[in-house]
Enzyme design. Structure first.
Site, PDB file in Angstrom:
ATOM      1  N   ASP A 164     -42.322   6.541  19.443  1.00 13.68           N
ATOM      2  CA  ASP A 164     -43.217   5.387  19.077  1.00 13.68           C
ATOM      3  C   ASP A 164     -43.933   4.998  20.161  1.00 13.68           C
ATOM      4  O   ASP A 164     -45.257   4.271  20.328  1.00 13.68           O
ATOM      5  CB  ASP A 164     -42.513   4.269  18.590  1.00 13.68           C
ATOM      6  CG  ASP A 164     -41.485   3.798  19.507  1.00 13.68           C
ATOM      7  OD1 ASP A 164     -40.656   4.647  20.126  1.00 13.68           O
ATOM      8  OD2 ASP A 164     -41.101   2.551  19.310  1.00 13.68           O
ATOM      9  N   GLY A 190     -27.059  14.651  24.281  1.00 14.41           N
ATOM     10  CA  GLY A 190     -27.742  13.321  23.987  1.00 14.41           C
ATOM     11  C   GLY A 190     -27.287  12.928  22.614  1.00 14.41           C
ATOM     12  O   GLY A 190     -26.499  13.573  21.991  1.00 14.41           O
ATOM     13  N   TYR A 216     -43.971   7.152  30.698  1.00 11.34           N
ATOM     14  CA  TYR A 216     -42.779   7.855  29.670  1.00 11.34           C
ATOM     15  C   TYR A 216     -43.764   8.371  28.500  1.00 11.34           C
ATOM     16  O   TYR A 216     -43.496   9.360  27.980  1.00 11.34           O
ATOM     17  CB  TYR A 216     -41.794   7.043  29.417  1.00 11.34           C
ATOM     18  CG  TYR A 216     -41.043   7.449  28.304  1.00 11.34           C
ATOM     19  CD1 TYR A 216     -40.246   8.733  28.325  1.00 11.34           C
ATOM     20  CD2 TYR A 216     -40.850   6.856  26.850  1.00 11.34           C
ATOM     21  CE1 TYR A 216     -39.362   9.259  27.203  1.00 11.34           C
ATOM     22  CE2 TYR A 216     -40.480   7.281  25.840  1.00 11.34           C
ATOM     23  CZ  TYR A 216     -39.550   8.469  26.012  1.00 11.34           C
ATOM     24  OH  TYR A 216     -39.105   8.689  24.714  1.00 11.34           O
TER      25      TYR A 216
END
Length: 292
Positions: A106, A13, A129
């Site tokens: 966030d 990632g 999510y």
């Protein structure tokens, strides 16, 4: 105890890769980079065995399910990776009395604020999510009060898929682009976040007490549209970029209109100055050019 061997998940990632690039700058630490083929967070039943085999002195967990729109339908998978497996790693770290750092987003906030979200602002995710990341936070702290959670936003890197690289590609392929202009946030260069993470490891290793929630993003707030315009400027591309409203670009998952993070706690505790996002973007672009 001193930290020698650090397990880093999600090696492929953006953040995992940036951490791997820092290994030579931190010769005191052995970074054991693992990807899904070694530690698969969608299979929580395998986690303890893998951790026992590696026997780390600290765990850094950038691995996550990050497909925001897909999470609305792949709920079980998103929850397993972002919540259940994070809880298990936190519990393991508690049992071994080793540091555990994981990352959040966030998107745990509603997005209706008008001033930056502090680390103790109440969370209320808008999408699934975000709720899996919020659950990951609370489960980790319940399993291990010494957990460290770093919330970040709008992550980009010279590696992997992200807004910067996508915009550069689209701007070369298309005559015009429509970009959302009514969502505000702070972009984050994964390299800067990786550096801050390693500073955190050093601080813990030196005996400083660090736990709880931190926020990290580059300085300066912007919109996706203005971010895209700056990418265009840095890359010297000529595609027409038009501002649109969120309502004109419907997605399966709702996005927060305002998700600016207050990073004062991490700046104070680690005594760091975070670069402005425009400076970080230029550094990232230079790296992309160097790599090509």
């Amino acid at each position: 105890m001193s930290i020698k061997k650090i397990l880093v998940t999600g090696a492929n990632g953006q953040l995992g890769w940036e951490l791997s690039q820092l290994a030579s700058a931190y010769p005191n630490y052995e970074l054991v980079m693992v990807d899904r083929s070694v530690l698969d967070l969608s299979k929580p039943e395998t986690i303890n065995t893998v951790l026992d085999t590696i026997a780390p002195d600290a765990i850094i967990n950038p691995a996550a399910y990050t497909a925001v729109d897909k999470a609305e339908t792949e709920k079980e998978l998103a929850y397993t990776i972002n919540a259940k497996s994070v809880e298990l790693m936190a519990a393991y770290a508690a049992a071994k009395q080793i540091p555990f750092i994981s990352y959040s987003t966030d998107y745990v906030f509603t997005g209706d604020a008008t001033s930056p979200y502090t680390t103790d602002t109440a969370i209320a995710p808008l999408n699934f999510y975000g709720s899996t990341k919020a659950d990951g936070e609370s489960l980790a702290f319940a399993a291990n009060p010494n957990t460290i959670i770093i919330r970040t936003s709008w992550v980009f890197s010279s590696h992997g898929n992200n807004f910067v690289k996508t915009m550069m590609r689209f701007m070369k392929e298309r005559d015009s682009l429509n970009i959302v202009a009514d969502q505000k946030g702070r972009p984050t260069y994964a390299k800067d976040l990786a550096i801050a993470t390693m500073k955190m490891i050093e601080a813990i290793d030196a005996g400083k007490t660090i736990n709880g929630v931190y926020h990290f993003a580059n300085q300066g707030e912007t919109t996706w549209f203005d971010f895209a315009k700056q990418i265009q400027s840095v890359a010297g591309l000529t595609c027409e970029v038009n501002p649109i409203k969120t309502i004109d670009f419907p997605t399966p998952a709702k996005r927060p209109a305002y998700s600016v993070l207050d990073t004062s706690r991490i700046e104070k505790d680690l005594d760091i100055k975070i670069p402005h996002w425009e400076t970080a973007l230029q550094a990232c672009y230079d790296q992309i050019m160097k790599d090509s």
